[in-house]
Every structure is written in C-alpha cells, then in structure tokens.
Design a protein around this motif. Sequence first.
Motif, short mmCIF file in Angstrom:
data_model
loop_
_atom_site.label_atom_id
_atom_site.label_comp_id
_atom_site.label_asym_id
_atom_site.label_seq_id
_atom_site.Cartn_x
_atom_site.Cartn_y
_atom_site.Cartn_z
N LEU A 38 71.22 41.84 -37.98
CA LEU A 38 72.02 40.80 -38.61
C LEU A 38 73.22 41.40 -39.35
O LEU A 38 73.11 42.46 -39.95
CB LEU A 38 71.18 39.98 -39.59
CG LEU A 38 69.90 39.33 -39.03
CD1 LEU A 38 69.19 38.56 -40.12
CD2 LEU A 38 70.23 38.42 -37.85
N SER A 39 74.34 40.68 -39.32
CA SER A 39 75.53 41.15 -40.03
C SER A 39 76.40 39.95 -40.41
O SER A 39 76.32 38.89 -39.79
CB SER A 39 76.34 42.13 -39.16
OG SER A 39 76.85 41.47 -38.02
N LEU A 40 77.25 40.15 -41.40
CA LEU A 40 78.09 39.06 -41.87
C LEU A 40 79.23 38.74 -40.90
O LEU A 40 79.77 37.63 -40.93
CB LEU A 40 78.67 39.41 -43.25
CG LEU A 40 77.66 39.56 -44.38
CD1 LEU A 40 78.37 39.94 -45.68
CD2 LEU A 40 76.86 38.28 -44.58
N ASP A 41 79.63 39.69 -40.06
CA ASP A 41 80.76 39.48 -39.15
C ASP A 41 80.31 39.43 -37.69
O ASP A 41 81.06 39.79 -36.78
CB ASP A 41 81.81 40.56 -39.35
CG ASP A 41 81.26 41.97 -39.11
OD1 ASP A 41 80.03 42.11 -38.90
OD2 ASP A 41 82.06 42.92 -39.12
N TYR A 42 79.09 39.00 -37.46
CA TYR A 42 78.52 39.03 -36.11
C TYR A 42 79.37 38.27 -35.10
O TYR A 42 79.54 38.68 -33.95
CB TYR A 42 77.11 38.46 -36.15
CG TYR A 42 76.35 38.61 -34.85
CD1 TYR A 42 75.71 39.81 -34.53
CD2 TYR A 42 76.28 37.57 -33.92
CE1 TYR A 42 75.01 39.95 -33.33
CE2 TYR A 42 75.60 37.70 -32.73
CZ TYR A 42 74.97 38.90 -32.44
OH TYR A 42 74.28 39.05 -31.25
N TYR A 43 79.93 37.12 -35.50
CA TYR A 43 80.72 36.30 -34.57
C TYR A 43 82.22 36.44 -34.79
O TYR A 43 83.01 35.60 -34.33
CB TYR A 43 80.33 34.82 -34.73
CG TYR A 43 78.89 34.52 -34.36
CD1 TYR A 43 78.45 34.60 -33.05
CD2 TYR A 43 77.97 34.15 -35.34
CE1 TYR A 43 77.14 34.33 -32.71
CE2 TYR A 43 76.65 33.87 -35.02
CZ TYR A 43 76.23 33.96 -33.70
OH TYR A 43 74.92 33.69 -33.36
N LYS A 44 82.63 37.49 -35.47
CA LYS A 44 84.04 37.66 -35.82
C LYS A 44 84.95 37.64 -34.60
O LYS A 44 86.04 37.05 -34.61
CB LYS A 44 84.23 38.97 -36.58
CG LYS A 44 85.65 39.20 -37.07
CD LYS A 44 85.75 40.47 -37.89
CE LYS A 44 87.17 40.69 -38.40
NZ LYS A 44 87.27 41.94 -39.21
N LYS A 45 84.51 38.26 -33.52
CA LYS A 45 85.34 38.33 -32.31
C LYS A 45 84.95 37.27 -31.28
O LYS A 45 85.80 36.79 -30.53
CB LYS A 45 85.24 39.72 -31.68
CG LYS A 45 85.82 40.83 -32.54
CD LYS A 45 85.72 42.18 -31.85
CE LYS A 45 86.34 43.29 -32.70
NZ LYS A 45 86.24 44.62 -32.03
N THR A 46 83.66 36.93 -31.22
CA THR A 46 83.19 36.04 -30.16
C THR A 46 83.30 34.55 -30.50
O THR A 46 83.47 33.72 -29.61
CB THR A 46 81.73 36.35 -29.80
OG1 THR A 46 80.93 36.25 -31.00
CG2 THR A 46 81.60 37.76 -29.22
N CYS A 47 83.19 34.21 -31.80
CA CYS A 47 83.30 32.81 -32.21
C CYS A 47 83.67 32.75 -33.69
O CYS A 47 82.86 32.35 -34.53
CB CYS A 47 81.99 32.06 -31.95
SG CYS A 47 82.12 30.26 -32.15
N PRO A 48 84.90 33.13 -34.02
CA PRO A 48 85.31 33.22 -35.43
C PRO A 48 85.32 31.88 -36.17
O PRO A 48 85.31 31.85 -37.40
CB PRO A 48 86.73 33.80 -35.34
CG PRO A 48 87.21 33.46 -33.96
CD PRO A 48 85.99 33.53 -33.10
N SER A 49 85.32 30.78 -35.43
CA SER A 49 85.39 29.47 -36.07
C SER A 49 84.03 28.85 -36.34
O SER A 49 83.95 27.71 -36.80
CB SER A 49 86.20 28.50 -35.19
OG SER A 49 85.61 28.37 -33.91
N VAL A 50 82.96 29.58 -36.06
CA VAL A 50 81.61 29.00 -36.13
C VAL A 50 81.30 28.40 -37.50
O VAL A 50 80.80 27.27 -37.60
CB VAL A 50 80.54 30.03 -35.73
CG1 VAL A 50 80.57 31.28 -36.60
CG2 VAL A 50 79.15 29.40 -35.79
N GLU A 51 81.59 29.13 -38.57
CA GLU A 51 81.22 28.61 -39.89
C GLU A 51 82.08 27.41 -40.28
O GLU A 51 81.59 26.49 -40.96
CB GLU A 51 81.33 29.72 -40.95
CG GLU A 51 80.31 30.84 -40.73
CD GLU A 51 80.06 31.68 -41.98
OE1 GLU A 51 79.96 31.10 -43.07
OE2 GLU A 51 79.97 32.90 -41.83
#
Length: 349
Positions: A38-51
């Motif tokens: 687990l990491s805080l930037d897991y979707y940074k490149k693949t889905c940055p808009s998730v949150e």
Amino acid sequence: MASINFFQSRIMIFKFLIFVFICNCLSKLINGISDSHLSLDYYKKTCPSVEGIVRKEMECACLSDPRNAALILRLHFHDCFVQGCDGSVLLDDTVTLKGEKNAPNNKNALKGFRIIDKIKNSIESECPGIVSCADILTIAARDAVLLVGGPYWDVPLGRKDSRNAAYELTDTNLPTADEGLISIISKFISQGLSVTDMVALSGAHTIGKARCVNFRKRIYGDFKMTSTSMISPISSSYLSELKSLCPPIDQINGSSDNNETSMDNITPDLFDNSYYHVLLKGEGLINSDQELYSSFLGIQTKKIVEKYAANTIAFFEQFAQSMVKMGNITNPETYVNGEIRKSCRFVNT
C-alpha cells in the motif's frame, strides 16, 4: 462473605489487566509488520483523479441524506474485520459464491451498496480496470467521516479485490451489540488493533443507528442501572421513547426488530465526541458501547472514554490513526489471486 466477594473481584480485575497488557503487546507486534503493498501515491499515474471522483459522489450522497455517511463507514468496518479490507462484503450471492451480505450479523444491518456501485461506475468510465472496490470503499469511508464534520486522514492505497467471501467469519469476527468487554477486546486484538483503537473506532457510532433487535435487551434490562441521570425528566423521556419504538418482544412477536434509532441522541448527524458524553451518562444505546464505560473491568477503557469526552481533538487524532490501521488489515490471498473487479458485486468472469 462480602470480603470474599471483594477479594474475588480484585483478582478478576488483576487478571483482566494482565489480559489487556498482553493483548496490547500482541497488537503492537502484529502492526509492527507494515504492508509494503500500500502507498499514498498508488494511483498517481494510472488514475490520478480517483480521490476526486470518490469525493464528488460522496458529497452528493451525504447532501442527499447525512445518514449515508454512517452506512459507508459501517460497510468499511464490516469489510475489514472479515478476511481483511478486500471488498468481500460487497459481493452478491451467486450459484458458486456465498457472500457475506446475508450473514446474520450483516443482514438488515448493511446498506449503502448502491452508493459504492455509483462510485465504481464513475471511476470505470475514466479509469477502466484500474481501481479496486476495496480501495474505493476505504476512500469513501474517509470522505464520509469528513463530510459530516469528522477528521481527515491520508488513505494508503493498492488493495486488490477478493475473489471469494467468508460468510462464516462474520459470526466469529464481528463484534455484536450484546457482547461483554473481554470478548469485544479479543475481537479487536485479533485484527491487530489495540484497546485504544477499539474505543476510538467505537466513536464511529456518533453517526450510526441501531436496530431495535440490538438494543431491546438493554432498555428492558440494565439501562436504568447504568444511567446516572434517571431522575432527570429528559433521561426518563428518552427511555420512554426507546420503549415506544421497541416494545417488549412478547407483545409484538419481533415485528419491530428493524425499527431504528440513533446511537448518539444528541447530535446524530454530526461526527463529534458527543457519543462519549452519552456513555458518561450511562445511556449508551447498545450494551457493547456502554460496556466501554460501565463494565467493572473497563479500567483502561473508562479513562479513554473520559479523555475523548473532554477532548474532541484527541478523539479525532486517534480516530484517524486507528482508521488507517484498520484500513491496512489485508487479505494476503489477494496479492496472489486478487483482482480489480469490473463490478463490485461480482467477481470477474
């Protein structure tokens, strides 16, 4: 005889303190192993808009009905306590899979599934096949708390969705309304959560509701004994309201079992520390809540309840930390056989 009973009670308290000490040590040992997946930037490149997507959908849900915050928070709790935070609670029954939704501790108690479906559909439109339902539920639970006045915390991400469920574990892992303090502590410790985590996470009931079936025994049993303000007209009126909502079982044959009322009768739609003030008055709606303060074994838990009742910031800080710990309870099997579900209700074909 009185001196013997006093001596025996002291022995019980001493044994309980040893039990709590050992349990706290075990929880620290279990949580000493961090989850590197687990990491805080897991979707940074693949889905940055998730949150942002989750936040937007949760804002709509909470504006529509503030109670939706409690529904999502409970879903997350019931997910994590059964084989880890893996989205298994979201699975529907199929011919080949027996889900957790209809297990005794979940049936009629869990709602909010359509909210998660809506969030999932929005994310799939923008980032297909990228974000797990387990991560969506974890983020949504954080936003649910925040949107009704609670604290913010960063959510580590990277969970995979389970391809199976654990119907039987809902009975053994999930705390129930009528349980005693030792049993409740044991269930939290088995998840790697401390006594402090338990008291803090119980504070989620500040926005929750309970069904009549879960508090009938309490209001016709020891409610008057734990209440410190029964001479108050307000307190007497509150108990009368509860009994009107939830008549004795022999009068209605259980037809009112699913009638609901707020566990925090002071500010039911606001995430604050008033839940702990309810416990101080001895008016906790369900037994497992009031046990935190009224159990003669609750030496440690009583002090924590008093601390959070007096200090909202202390409660918020610990709740945020404890939610991260709970969210990090993982299902190791998902790292090998897990997936990113297309629909949160069904495993991929």
